[in-house]
Design an enzyme around this catalytic site. Structure first.
Site, PDB file in Angstrom:
ATOM      1  CG  ASN A  42      58.373  15.905  59.468  1.00  0.00           C
ATOM      2  OD1 ASN A  42      58.106  17.008  59.616  1.00  0.00           O
ATOM      3  ND2 ASN A  42      58.965  15.020  58.579  1.00  0.00           N
ATOM      4  CD  GLU A  44      62.809  12.336  57.770  1.00  0.00           C
ATOM      5  OE1 GLU A  44      61.833  12.382  56.906  1.00  0.00           O
ATOM      6  OE2 GLU A  44      64.047  12.489  57.579  1.00  0.00           O
ATOM      7  CB  CYS A  53      53.482  11.682  62.171  1.00  0.00           C
ATOM      8  SG  CYS A  53      53.804  10.248  61.214  1.00  0.00           S
ATOM      9  CD  GLU A  55      49.983  14.439  60.603  1.00  0.00           C
ATOM     10  OE1 GLU A  55      49.330  14.471  59.493  1.00  0.00           O
ATOM     11  OE2 GLU A  55      50.969  14.024  60.961  1.00  0.00           O
ATOM     12  CB  CYS A  86      50.396   8.386  58.198  1.00  0.00           C
ATOM     13  SG  CYS A  86      50.850   8.081  59.907  1.00  0.00           S
ATOM     14  CB  CYS A  89      48.556  10.669  62.104  1.00  0.00           C
ATOM     15  SG  CYS A  89      50.348  10.618  62.563  1.00  0.00           S
TER      16      CYS A  89
END
Length: 132
Positions: A42, A44, A53, A55, A86, A89
């Site tokens: 990930n 940010e 993310c 994934e 999530c 993803c």
């Protein structure tokens, strides 16, 4: 599973995540049907929600290398509780994976915490076949 190269890739890449705001590091790795492994973490961004993310990063690396079919997925979060993909993803995984694809959530030590099929995580999914 701790010695599985796919698990190792997810565990190792998690430590390179860029998460200065949440401090929640996530690593993910996908294995293609021809055995190649691609990892992502990930990343940010101060302008929420512009981060990515883990994934999504792994899938992007796979696609950039020409991969188009996922055999397995491993996600490693920072807790001793499963870090499931999530919703977005799950749909990204579905673009490249069949409903029976294994999605394995592991601890930071690589221990399996939860294993589900993509169909378990995204029932009645809309995938590439839905458009043909």
């Amino acid at each position: 599973m701790e010695n599985d190269p796919l698990v190792r890739a997810a565990v190792d890449v998690r430590l390179r995540a860029y998460a200065p705001y949440s401090r929640f590091l996530v690593g993910a790795a996908v294995e293609t049907v021809d055995g190649r492994i691609f990892a992502g973490c990930n990343v940010e961004n101060a302008a929420y929600p512009e981060g990515t993310c883990a994934e999504a990063g792994a899938i992007a690396a796979m696609a950039a290398a020409g991969g188009r079919r996922i055999r397995r997925v491993v996600v490693c979060g920072g807790l001793d509780a499963p870090c499931t993909p999530c919703g977005g993803c799950r749909q990204k995984i579905r673009e490249f994976a069949a409903p029976d694809t294994a999605v394995i959530m592991v601890s930071p030590q690589g221990e399996t915490l939860l294993e589900r099929t993509l169909s378990d995580l995204l029932p009645d999914s809309f995938g590439p076949g839905s458009l043909s």
